[in-house]
Design an enzyme around this catalytic site. Sequence first.
Site, short mmCIF file in Angstrom:
data_model
loop_
_atom_site.label_atom_id
_atom_site.label_comp_id
_atom_site.label_asym_id
_atom_site.label_seq_id
_atom_site.Cartn_x
_atom_site.Cartn_y
_atom_site.Cartn_z
N ARG A 19 16.15 45.05 31.82
CA ARG A 19 14.73 45.41 31.71
C ARG A 19 14.25 46.34 32.81
O ARG A 19 13.17 46.17 33.37
CB ARG A 19 13.85 44.13 31.67
N TYR A 72 17.16 48.07 18.68
CA TYR A 72 17.50 49.48 18.46
C TYR A 72 16.51 50.33 17.67
O TYR A 72 16.66 51.54 17.63
CB TYR A 72 18.88 49.57 17.78
N GLU A 112 20.95 41.79 18.44
CA GLU A 112 19.62 41.26 18.14
C GLU A 112 18.84 42.35 17.43
O GLU A 112 18.93 43.53 17.80
CB GLU A 112 18.89 40.85 19.41
N PHE A 140 32.14 46.49 14.37
CA PHE A 140 32.95 47.31 15.28
C PHE A 140 32.37 47.34 16.68
O PHE A 140 31.29 46.87 16.89
CB PHE A 140 33.09 48.75 14.73
N LEU A 165 19.29 50.54 29.46
CA LEU A 165 19.70 50.79 28.06
C LEU A 165 19.06 52.07 27.54
O LEU A 165 19.71 52.88 26.89
CB LEU A 165 19.29 49.61 27.17
C1 LIG Z 1 20.17 44.38 25.19
C2 LIG Z 1 20.42 45.04 26.57
C3 LIG Z 1 21.51 46.08 26.41
C4 LIG Z 1 19.10 45.70 27.00
O1 LIG Z 1 19.33 46.43 28.18
P1 LIG Z 1 18.14 46.73 29.23
O2 LIG Z 1 18.67 47.67 30.24
O3 LIG Z 1 17.57 45.45 29.68
O4 LIG Z 1 17.08 47.47 28.30
P2 LIG Z 1 15.94 48.43 28.82
O5 LIG Z 1 15.41 47.94 30.14
O6 LIG Z 1 16.40 49.85 28.78
O7 LIG Z 1 14.89 48.19 27.69
C5 LIG Z 1 14.59 49.14 26.73
C6 LIG Z 1 13.55 48.57 25.81
O8 LIG Z 1 14.17 47.61 24.96
C7 LIG Z 1 13.52 46.35 25.08
N1 LIG Z 1 14.55 45.36 24.93
C8 LIG Z 1 15.73 45.36 25.55
N2 LIG Z 1 16.47 44.30 25.15
C9 LIG Z 1 15.74 43.65 24.25
C10 LIG Z 1 15.95 42.48 23.50
N3 LIG Z 1 17.08 41.78 23.59
N4 LIG Z 1 14.98 42.09 22.66
C11 LIG Z 1 13.83 42.80 22.58
N5 LIG Z 1 13.57 43.92 23.26
C12 LIG Z 1 14.52 44.33 24.11
C13 LIG Z 1 12.86 46.39 26.42
O9 LIG Z 1 11.77 45.50 26.45
C14 LIG Z 1 12.43 47.84 26.50
O10 LIG Z 1 11.28 48.06 25.73
P3 LIG Z 1 10.30 49.32 25.99
O11 LIG Z 1 11.13 50.56 25.90
O12 LIG Z 1 9.30 49.19 24.92
O13 LIG Z 1 9.79 49.09 27.37
C15 LIG Z 1 20.84 43.99 27.63
O14 LIG Z 1 19.83 43.02 27.74
C16 LIG Z 1 22.17 43.33 27.34
O15 LIG Z 1 23.19 43.81 27.77
N6 LIG Z 1 22.14 42.23 26.55
C17 LIG Z 1 23.34 41.46 26.22
C18 LIG Z 1 24.38 42.27 25.46
C19 LIG Z 1 23.83 42.86 24.20
O16 LIG Z 1 23.13 42.22 23.42
N7 LIG Z 1 24.18 44.13 23.96
C20 LIG Z 1 23.86 44.83 22.73
C21 LIG Z 1 25.05 44.77 21.84
S1 LIG Z 1 24.68 45.41 20.23
#
Ligand SMILES: CC(C)(COP(=O)(O)OP(=O)(O)OC[C@H]1O[C@@H](n2cnc3c(N)ncnc32)[C@H](O)[C@@H]1OP(=O)(O)O)[C@@H](O)C(=O)NCCC(=O)NCCS
Length: 404
Positions: A89, A122, A118, A404, A93
């Site tokens: 956060r 995306y 989740e 994948f 990402l």
């Molecule tokens: C999901 C993940 C990649 C997000 O990474 P992050 O660096 O925290 O994301 P960011 O800080 O760039 O957030 C980008 C936006 O997405 C939102 N967001 C990120 N993860 C989210 C989630 N799980 N659910 C809802 N919103 C989410 C943030 O609130 C933010 O919103 P905004 O742009 O409106 O402010 C990270 O939490 C993670 O690695 N999770 C576990 C592995 C995973 O699920 N990977 C994806 C595989 S498909």
Amino acid sequence: MELEVRLCASTDEYAAASSVIEQYVGEEVDAEKAERYLRILPLERMHAAFVDGSLVGAAGAHRFDLSVPGGRVPCAGITAVGVQPTHRRRGVLRALMRAQLDATHALGEPLAALWASEETIYERYGYGLASWSGQIEAARDHAQFAHPLERRGTIRLVGPGEARTLVAPVWEELMAQRPGVFSRSPEWWELRVIADRHERRGGAGPKRFVVAERDGAVRGYAIYRHKPSWQHGVPAGELRVWEAIGADGRATAELWRYLLDLDWTATIHGSLLPPDHPLFLLVAEPRRLRYRRGDGLWIRLVDVETALAARTYASDEPIVLEVADAFCPWNAGRWRLGGGAVARTDTEPDLRLDVAALGSAYLGGISFRELAEALRVEELRPGSVERADATFRARAHPWCPEIF
Ligand SMILES: CC(C)(COP(=O)(O)OP(=O)(O)OC[C@H]1O[C@@H](n2cnc3c(N)ncnc32)[C@H](O)[C@@H]1OP(=O)(O)O)[C@@H](O)C(=O)NCCC(=O)NCCS
């Protein structure tokens, strides 16, 4: 905080990048595993994010073709996306998605596709839910067919060596019949499909391979594991269907009859099945399959013009779409589609939608009517939702049989 995103520059960086997602799935990456990953996801397709010099996130992209109505399109298969729990956060990402979509665009791949951990992650980057997919947990006692199956052809157990040569052509046939199927390279077949690593067995036995043959040709295959167990003196085992693909309805029916009939089994688990899979009408008690549907493939039109021109349409009637795309503004604007041609236009639009909604409709899996009723498409000219559906309609629901 200084954030930098770039491609991995060494195998050490690559191993560190892969280990970000591995820690979420409870695994580790050693040198041997990284070497294996490199054979299907090359170094130059793995982005890494660094904060103050430390690697804190990653996002990879397989390069494959995706089947779309009427053909195949080069597609980035997004994978291994993760950010370290210590750095969530803070926009890591977002920076990874920026770099990855820019790189995909520069490489000329008009589509990106992914499976989302989740559903909330995306869409903000322009990905739209493009197919439904689900799992079954069938009770063997209630798995009879509605009409007795007159057996034709045979089911034959084969070893991994023979499976390697027999199953790929069936997959190719699936690609020709269904949108949403990705092309598998020989390395992919070897490492992801045929290989049978102990740590993947989850308490079950080894992978078994069967082929369905008819008139001297392989028409389908199934890969499964059996986990036998007994309770109160009766079989309580599980059959875990890893993949079952028929090149035609008959082969699909023969394979599933075989899978549903295996002795010492109480439940049959299958996953990643599309909602229009023939099994639901083959069985007498579809309710007993306990189908649970969720989101399947998510599609991002990286280049709207090329992507729209790459598939075929069921109608030539022209339609003008006004597309919003905040994350990839090169796609924004009005696009006229008609007679297989796509061009920018100034004429009044028929429909207004976000690029994510267009991604949902692209493979023909989600209709414009559904999107309009869910307030994701605005109909600006009466009748255009119906016209768009007549145009984008596909032969079958998209089916991506592997995450994948
Ligand atoms: C999901 C993940 C990649 C997000 O990474 P992050 O660096 O925290 O994301 P960011 O800080 O760039 O957030 C980008 C936006 O997405 C939102 N967001 C990120 N993860 C989210 C989630 N799980 N659910 C809802 N919103 C989410 C943030 O609130 C933010 O919103 P905004 O742009 O409106 O402010 C990270 O939490 C993670 O690695 N999770 C576990 C592995 C995973 O699920 N990977 C994806 C595989 S498909």
